[in-house]
Design a protein around this motif. Structure first.
Motif, PDB file in Angstrom:
ATOM      1  N   THR A  44     -22.906  23.353  13.821  1.00  0.00           N
ATOM      2  CA  THR A  44     -22.528  22.207  14.644  1.00  0.00           C
ATOM      3  C   THR A  44     -23.057  20.896  14.057  1.00  0.00           C
ATOM      4  OG1 THR A  44     -24.464  22.642  16.044  1.00  0.00           O
ATOM      5  CG2 THR A  44     -22.360  23.515  16.790  1.00  0.00           C
ATOM      6  N   SER A  45     -24.241  20.944  13.475  1.00  0.00           N
ATOM      7  CA  SER A  45     -24.795  19.748  12.845  1.00  0.00           C
ATOM      8  C   SER A  45     -23.982  19.370  11.608  1.00  0.00           C
ATOM      9  CB  SER A  45     -26.257  19.978  12.454  1.00  0.00           C
ATOM     10  OG  SER A  45     -27.072  20.120  13.596  1.00  0.00           O
TER      11      SER A  45
ATOM     12  N   ALA B 288     -20.846  17.729  12.891  1.00  0.00           N
ATOM     13  CA  ALA B 288     -21.125  16.405  13.445  1.00  0.00           C
ATOM     14  C   ALA B 288     -21.417  15.387  12.345  1.00  0.00           C
ATOM     15  CB  ALA B 288     -22.302  16.488  14.418  1.00  0.00           C
TER      16      ALA B 288
ATOM     17  N   PHE C 223     -19.169  12.129  11.305  1.00  0.00           N
ATOM     18  CA  PHE C 223     -19.734  10.778  11.283  1.00  0.00           C
ATOM     19  C   PHE C 223     -19.440  10.089   9.952  1.00  0.00           C
ATOM     20  CE2 PHE C 223     -23.271   7.874  10.332  1.00  0.00           C
ATOM     21  CZ  PHE C 223     -23.146   7.003  11.394  1.00  0.00           C
TER      22      PHE C 223
ATOM     23  N   SER D 289     -16.952   8.399  21.339  1.00  0.00           N
ATOM     24  CA  SER D 289     -16.814   9.301  20.197  1.00  0.00           C
ATOM     25  C   SER D 289     -18.154   9.526  19.508  1.00  0.00           C
ATOM     26  CB  SER D 289     -15.799   8.726  19.189  1.00  0.00           C
ATOM     27  OG  SER D 289     -14.512   8.627  19.764  1.00  0.00           O
TER      28      SER D 289
ATOM     29  N   ILE E  35     -20.414  13.014  18.948  1.00  0.00           N
ATOM     30  CA  ILE E  35     -20.990  13.449  17.679  1.00  0.00           C
ATOM     31  C   ILE E  35     -22.486  13.717  17.838  1.00  0.00           C
ATOM     32  CG2 ILE E  35     -21.474  12.748  15.298  1.00  0.00           C
ATOM     33  CD1 ILE E  35     -18.931  11.028  15.439  1.00  0.00           C
TER      34      ILE E  35
ATOM     35  N   MET F 271     -23.597  16.993  19.384  1.00  0.00           N
ATOM     36  CA  MET F 271     -23.493  18.209  18.581  1.00  0.00           C
ATOM     37  C   MET F 271     -24.667  18.414  17.636  1.00  0.00           C
ATOM     38  SD  MET F 271     -19.477  18.553  17.594  1.00  0.00           S
ATOM     39  CE  MET F 271     -19.807  20.193  16.946  1.00  0.00           C
ATOM     40  N   LEU F 272     -25.444  17.376  17.397  1.00  0.00           N
ATOM     41  CA  LEU F 272     -26.538  17.485  16.432  1.00  0.00           C
ATOM     42  C   LEU F 272     -27.645  18.400  16.947  1.00  0.00           C
ATOM     43  CD1 LEU F 272     -26.856  13.810  15.165  1.00  0.00           C
ATOM     44  CD2 LEU F 272     -25.947  15.767  13.922  1.00  0.00           C
TER      45      LEU F 272
ATOM     46  N   LEU G 243     -12.194  21.432  16.661  1.00  0.00           N
ATOM     47  CA  LEU G 243     -13.205  21.841  17.624  1.00  0.00           C
ATOM     48  C   LEU G 243     -12.611  22.702  18.732  1.00  0.00           C
ATOM     49  CD1 LEU G 243     -16.199  21.576  18.312  1.00  0.00           C
ATOM     50  CD2 LEU G 243     -15.630  19.566  19.688  1.00  0.00           C
TER      51      LEU G 243
ATOM     52  N   GLU H 226     -20.632  22.128  22.768  1.00  0.00           N
ATOM     53  CA  GLU H 226     -19.516  21.772  21.910  1.00  0.00           C
ATOM     54  C   GLU H 226     -18.316  21.324  22.737  1.00  0.00           C
ATOM     55  OE1 GLU H 226     -18.515  24.812  19.160  1.00  0.00           O
ATOM     56  OE2 GLU H 226     -20.488  24.845  18.207  1.00  0.00           O
TER      57      GLU H 226
ATOM     58  N   ALA I 212     -18.978  17.854  23.829  1.00  0.00           N
ATOM     59  CA  ALA I 212     -18.812  16.936  22.705  1.00  0.00           C
ATOM     60  C   ALA I 212     -17.334  16.672  22.440  1.00  0.00           C
ATOM     61  CB  ALA I 212     -19.479  17.520  21.455  1.00  0.00           C
TER      62      ALA I 212
ATOM     63  N   VAL J  64     -15.377  13.014  22.566  1.00  0.00           N
ATOM     64  CA  VAL J  64     -14.607  12.482  21.436  1.00  0.00           C
ATOM     65  C   VAL J  64     -13.146  12.274  21.839  1.00  0.00           C
ATOM     66  CG1 VAL J  64     -13.796  12.927  19.101  1.00  0.00           C
ATOM     67  CG2 VAL J  64     -16.140  13.496  19.716  1.00  0.00           C
TER      68      VAL J  64
END
Length: 234
Positions: A25-26, A29, A33, A65, A69, A72-73, A187, A205, A208, A212
């Motif tokens: 997920t990171s 994300a 970005f 958005s 992101i 998700m980090l 996603l 997720e 997220a 977005v």
């Protein structure tokens, strides 16, 4: 214009390297970005021969958005800042390969451009494999008795479809918006596969993705309202 396949190999290499160090997920994300920032500069300054689109971003839509992101980090610094930079690099190469392939497809056609993309990527990937080396146990795993799965070899065919569709879409949609659209599709498709595959829905997720998607909806609504207002004045 013939280097799209080589750039695409770098994307896969960067993602594979980061995958063993930080969460998926990171990686997604951070990659998104990087795509958004790089795409914004491409749209604003018309880099790489793309049409210059000096459109004002919706502050509310952009914040939604970015919040998606951030949601998700998963402590990406735990895997080292090198992995963070590599994931960001993967996002940049995604946008760059799309643009390069799109330019080529405008000259020779979408399917032909996809073919060239993979023909160029194959020898470049082989050269990297020879230089880096291959783990014998990992390479032999898919061929082991009782473990052969045909479907895992179909990624290339799906990749051809992805590149061909991108070749058609990239010249028509701003790079910034396209990155957001693609992210939402990836996603939510991943969530559906998880659910239908018997897995549990990842609430973070999903949240997220909603943020977005809401950011895209707000940005599009603001854009439509602005264009209508401008046309009314004319």
């Amino acid at each position: 214009m013939y280097l799209g396949g080589a750039i695409g190999v770098l994307t896969t290499l960067f993602n594979n390297f980061a995958f063993s160090r930080i969460s998926l997920t990171s990686i997604v994300a951070l990659g998104l970005f990087a795509q958004l920032v790089f795409s914004y500069f491409i749209d604003t300054f018309g880099w790489f021969g793309m049409e210059r689109r000096r459109e004002k971003l919706s502050i509310c839509g952009t914040l939604l958005s970015v919040a998606g992101i951030a949601l998700m980090l998963e402590n990406p610094a735990a895997g080292g800042w090198g992995s963070v930079l590599i994931s960001l690099g993967a996002g940049i190469t995604v946008v760059l390969s799309r643009i390069v392939n799109a330019h080529l497809s405008q000259r020779i056609g979408a399917l032909q451009g996809s073919l060239v993309n993979h023909l160029v990527g194959l020898p470049f990937c082989l050269l990297l494999a020879l230089g880096v080396g291959v783990n014998e146990s990992s390479a032999a795993a898919p061929f082991m008795a009782g473990d052969f799965r045909l479907w895992i070899w179909c990624g290339g065919m799906l990749g051809v479809i992805t590149v061909a569709l991108s070749n058609v879409i990239v010249p028509k949609i701003p790079a910034y918006q396209l990155s957001l659209f693609l992210f939402c599709g990836q996603l939510f498709c991943g969530m559906l596969l998880d659910v239908f595959g018997g897995g549990a829905l990842n609430k973070r997720e999903f949240g997220a993705g909603i943020l977005v998607a809401a950011g895209i909806a707000v940005s599009q609504a603001v854009k439509i309202f602005t264009e209508k207002k401008r046309n009314a004045r004319v």
